[in-house]
Design an enzyme around this catalytic site. Sequence first.
Site, PDB file in Angstrom:
ATOM      1  CG  ASP A  67      46.634  36.248  52.113  1.00  0.00           C
ATOM      2  OD1 ASP A  67      45.498  35.843  51.801  1.00  0.00           O
ATOM      3  OD2 ASP A  67      47.373  36.896  51.334  1.00  0.00           O
ATOM      4  CD1 TRP A 125      50.057  35.477  46.214  1.00  0.00           C
ATOM      5  CD2 TRP A 125      49.696  37.676  46.350  1.00  0.00           C
ATOM      6  NE1 TRP A 125      49.504  35.894  45.024  1.00  0.00           N
ATOM      7  CE2 TRP A 125      49.270  37.230  45.081  1.00  0.00           C
ATOM      8  CE3 TRP A 125      49.579  39.029  46.655  1.00  0.00           C
ATOM      9  CZ2 TRP A 125      48.727  38.098  44.122  1.00  0.00           C
ATOM     10  CZ3 TRP A 125      49.027  39.893  45.699  1.00  0.00           C
ATOM     11  CH2 TRP A 125      48.611  39.420  44.453  1.00  0.00           C
ATOM     12  CE  LYS A 140      43.101  34.549  44.983  1.00  0.00           C
ATOM     13  NZ  LYS A 140      43.407  34.961  43.660  1.00  0.00           N
TER      14      LYS A 140
HETATM   15  N1  PMP Z   1      47.031  37.173  48.777  1.00  0.00           N
HETATM   16  C1  PMP Z   1      46.899  36.075  48.026  1.00  0.00           C
HETATM   17  C2  PMP Z   1      47.340  34.760  48.576  1.00  0.00           C
HETATM   18  C3  PMP Z   1      46.329  36.176  46.747  1.00  0.00           C
HETATM   19  O1  PMP Z   1      46.195  35.081  45.982  1.00  0.00           O
HETATM   20  C4  PMP Z   1      45.898  37.426  46.267  1.00  0.00           C
HETATM   21  C5  PMP Z   1      45.233  37.611  44.927  1.00  0.00           C
HETATM   22  N2  PMP Z   1      45.573  36.784  43.934  1.00  0.00           N
HETATM   23  C6  PMP Z   1      46.087  38.536  47.072  1.00  0.00           C
HETATM   24  C7  PMP Z   1      46.639  38.367  48.329  1.00  0.00           C
HETATM   25  C8  PMP Z   1      45.643  39.889  46.623  1.00  0.00           C
HETATM   26  O2  PMP Z   1      44.277  39.946  46.782  1.00  0.00           O
HETATM   27  P1  PMP Z   1      43.358  41.136  46.298  1.00  0.00           P
HETATM   28  O3  PMP Z   1      43.568  41.255  44.849  1.00  0.00           O
HETATM   29  O4  PMP Z   1      42.006  40.650  46.695  1.00  0.00           O
HETATM   30  O5  PMP Z   1      43.750  42.369  47.034  1.00  0.00           O
END
Ligand code: PMP
Length: 360
Positions: free
Chosen positions: A172, A102, A196
């Site tokens: 994030d 991420w 989550k």
């Molecule tokens: N950052 C993290 C730490 C995540 O766990 C996720 C989704 N699993 C995302 C970003 C991406 O998020 P989204 O699908 O809401 O764009």
Amino acid sequence: MSRPFNFSPGPAAIPEPVLRQAAAEMLDWNGSGVSVMEMSHRGKDFMSIQAEAEANLRELLAVPPNYRVLFLQGGAIGQNAIVPMNLMRGRACADYVNTGEWSKRSMVQAAHYGRVHVAASAEANGFTAIPTQREWQLDRDAAYVHICANETIGGLEYHWTPDTGEVPLVADVSSNILSRPLDVCRFGLLYGGAQKNIGPAGLTLVIVRDDLLGGALPTTPEAFNYAVQAANNSMINTPPTFAIYVAGLVFRWIKEQGGLAAMQTRNRAKAALLYRALDAGRFYVNRIAHADRSLMNVTFHLADPKLDATFLEEAKAAGLLALKGHRIVGGMRASIYNAMPLEGVEALVTFMKDFEARHA
Ligand code: PMP
């Protein structure tokens, strides 16, 4: 009806009382005669729902008055671009700490808006440990420092808050927000997708310090301009109303459970139980440095990967869902967010011991 335990990384389990209340209010919210999905976002009913959600979130996280809470859309992936659009403020570079998948996704997006300086990276250790702050090389002129507070795929979590001095710290927090108390004033901006620990997908939460507003690139879409959304109560366009309503129910539920300190106690107990089981023998392996192990996403491998498919099949039959690890890292992952009760983790540990006894 008893429901299976859902270890999905996200969209993830929602507390059952919240689902029940949302179901009970589906056709008629509070005598209004309509579903929350069917009411105007500018009417007094929905305005009261949003105001209560924000007030409870502020109370849970003790959000200081000089921070704005925004209810947006576009997910954390959207924020990966929206953060630099709003926060570069004429500066040339932003610092990023790379702790996994991420973080990498964030850096790719940010590179469209300025120079991404990798202040530290866990790549050399295979993303199994977070570089200590002593190893970081921060750029004093960076617009901000970005971290991923919990790497949902790798299972790596910060259990400390970096000190970035005058440079705003951006995190994030998609997969660990509300899992424990957080000192919001140590951050310039926090963002996360809701799916989550907050509620349904479709809602993206941003908590931003006042002084960081107002410097967005002129080309920033108004829906993604923090200052514009802050001045319009997150309603420059139609917000994700139903998701905000369910998030509000989740915030109420967390308060009823005793708030974030109670969540932390529970989450620590659940994770400790699972990691203890993983560490007890050689059949299961967790590769993450002990100090950086995620309390939310517990990743592990079976020593013999030929057993993976059987493990997942048998787990599902035992009422333990969605344990497959992310395809990038393979193996297994048990996501044990706030809504996962201790009994779910106990059931998983019992299953794992039994599986080992039959297949070792
Ligand atoms: N950052 C993290 C730490 C995540 O766990 C996720 C989704 N699993 C995302 C970003 C991406 O998020 P989204 O699908 O809401 O764009």
